[in-house]
Design an enzyme around this catalytic site. Structure first.
Site, mmCIF file in Angstrom:
data_model
loop_
_atom_site.group_PDB
_atom_site.id
_atom_site.type_symbol
_atom_site.label_atom_id
_atom_site.label_comp_id
_atom_site.label_asym_id
_atom_site.label_seq_id
_atom_site.Cartn_x
_atom_site.Cartn_y
_atom_site.Cartn_z
ATOM 1 N N CYS A 1 62.041 -27.205 -16.514
ATOM 2 C CA CYS A 1 62.379 -25.341 -15.733
ATOM 3 C C CYS A 1 60.690 -24.318 -16.513
ATOM 4 O O CYS A 1 60.686 -24.259 -18.285
ATOM 5 C CB CYS A 1 63.061 -24.881 -15.593
ATOM 6 S SG CYS A 1 63.637 -23.851 -15.578
ATOM 7 N N HIS B 1 66.635 -26.955 -13.425
ATOM 8 C CA HIS B 1 66.284 -28.511 -12.981
ATOM 9 C C HIS B 1 65.055 -29.008 -14.758
ATOM 10 O O HIS B 1 64.511 -27.889 -14.979
ATOM 11 C CB HIS B 1 64.906 -27.804 -11.941
ATOM 12 C CG HIS B 1 63.684 -27.237 -12.068
ATOM 13 N ND1 HIS B 1 62.462 -27.864 -12.636
ATOM 14 C CD2 HIS B 1 64.251 -25.117 -11.728
ATOM 15 C CE1 HIS B 1 61.814 -26.244 -12.307
ATOM 16 N NE2 HIS B 1 62.851 -25.089 -12.021
ATOM 17 N N ARG C 1 59.804 -25.801 -5.927
ATOM 18 C CA ARG C 1 59.931 -27.384 -5.904
ATOM 19 C C ARG C 1 61.798 -27.615 -6.167
ATOM 20 O O ARG C 1 61.823 -28.552 -5.911
ATOM 21 C CB ARG C 1 59.189 -27.869 -6.767
ATOM 22 C CG ARG C 1 57.951 -27.961 -6.947
ATOM 23 C CD ARG C 1 57.282 -28.305 -8.300
ATOM 24 N NE ARG C 1 58.139 -27.426 -9.621
ATOM 25 C CZ ARG C 1 57.273 -27.427 -11.062
ATOM 26 N NH1 ARG C 1 56.427 -28.818 -11.854
ATOM 27 N NH2 ARG C 1 58.383 -26.631 -12.061
ATOM 28 N N CYS D 1 67.449 -21.795 -9.710
ATOM 29 C CA CYS D 1 66.199 -21.979 -9.561
ATOM 30 C C CYS D 1 65.316 -21.164 -9.086
ATOM 31 O O CYS D 1 64.840 -21.578 -7.759
ATOM 32 C CB CYS D 1 65.190 -22.096 -11.161
ATOM 33 S SG CYS D 1 63.624 -21.809 -11.722
ATOM 34 N N ASP E 1 61.766 -21.587 -8.681
ATOM 35 C CA ASP E 1 60.734 -22.274 -8.976
ATOM 36 C C ASP E 1 60.816 -22.902 -7.230
ATOM 37 O O ASP E 1 61.909 -23.531 -6.640
ATOM 38 C CB ASP E 1 61.350 -23.468 -9.393
ATOM 39 C CG ASP E 1 60.345 -24.224 -9.335
ATOM 40 O OD1 ASP E 1 59.439 -25.352 -9.022
ATOM 41 O OD2 ASP E 1 59.711 -24.644 -10.977
#
Ligand code: CO
Length: 210
Positions: free
Chosen positions: A101, A98, A46, A42, A44
């Site tokens: 999400c 994750h 993080r 992803c 993302d």
């Protein structure tokens, strides 16, 4: 200092530190790229592939998009996949989602968010396939996390459906396909699917002339 300037300053400090601890570090890396793993994760911020797996530059070939999707008409994904499988000859492909999400959450409500709707719709299709199982979960967070896991499993299946993967399976007995989900709360990765080279998953998608 502006965040943008800080990133450039930190880059210089990092490069100097790497050379101080290993003078040939960049020389060695610049000469060859030989990763054994393709990571589809992803976007993302993080969930950075190298950081959460403790791997170094050169170890993982990376593709990231919203909600770690394997969309069979995505030229970007397909180009990365073909290069990783046929040129780098990776032995493993990991799809890593994750918990929590945002892309998966967006797929579970009905708000229009512009052009991203088109991307998110691929996740809604995963929801529809598993609707009964998902809607039997009453807690909203648990239901979202279940869809995160099911979505990863579905994307691993989407890899298996490609002629790129099936051709490599037939002629080179690789790559292994893995589905992982990373926990933002504890940093731990959970394995949610594994498909070995040559596995039969659904004959409807298995080409008979590769
Ligand atoms: Co995400």
């Amino acid at each position: 200092m502006k965040p943008f300037d800080k990133i450039l300053k930190d880059n210089k400090a990092w490069a100097a530190q790497m050379v101080a601890s290993d003078p040939d570090y960049f020389k060695r890396l610049a000469e060859i790229q030989n990763p054994e793993v393709l990571w589809i994760g992803c976007s993302d911020s993080r969930v950075p592939a190298n950081t959460i797996t403790g791997t170094e530059p050169g170890e993982i070939f990376v593709h990231r998009n919203i909600a770690n999707m394997v969309v069979h008409t995505d030229l970007n994904l397909l180009s990365v996949l073909e290069y990783a499988v046929n040129v780098l000859k990776v032995k493993h492909i990991i799809v890593c989602g994750h918990y929590g999400c945002g892309g998966v959450k967006a797929a579970m409500n009905r708000h229009s968010i512009g052009i991203i709707n088109k991307w998110i719709r691929n996740i809604k299709d995963v929801y529809r396939i598993h609707r009964d199982e998902l809607e039997s979960i009453t807690d909203e967070e648990s239901r979202t996390n279940k869809l995160v896991e099911l979505n990863v499993q579905e994307q691993v299946m989407n890899l298996a459906k490609t002629s790129i993967v099936q051709t490599a399976w037939k002629h080179d007995h690789r790559p292994y396909l893995h589905g992982w989900v990373y926990g933002l709360q504890d940093g731990i990765i959970k394995q949610v699917s594994d498909i070995a080279p040559g596995s039969h998953f659904d004959e409807l998608y298995e080409f008979d002339n590769l």
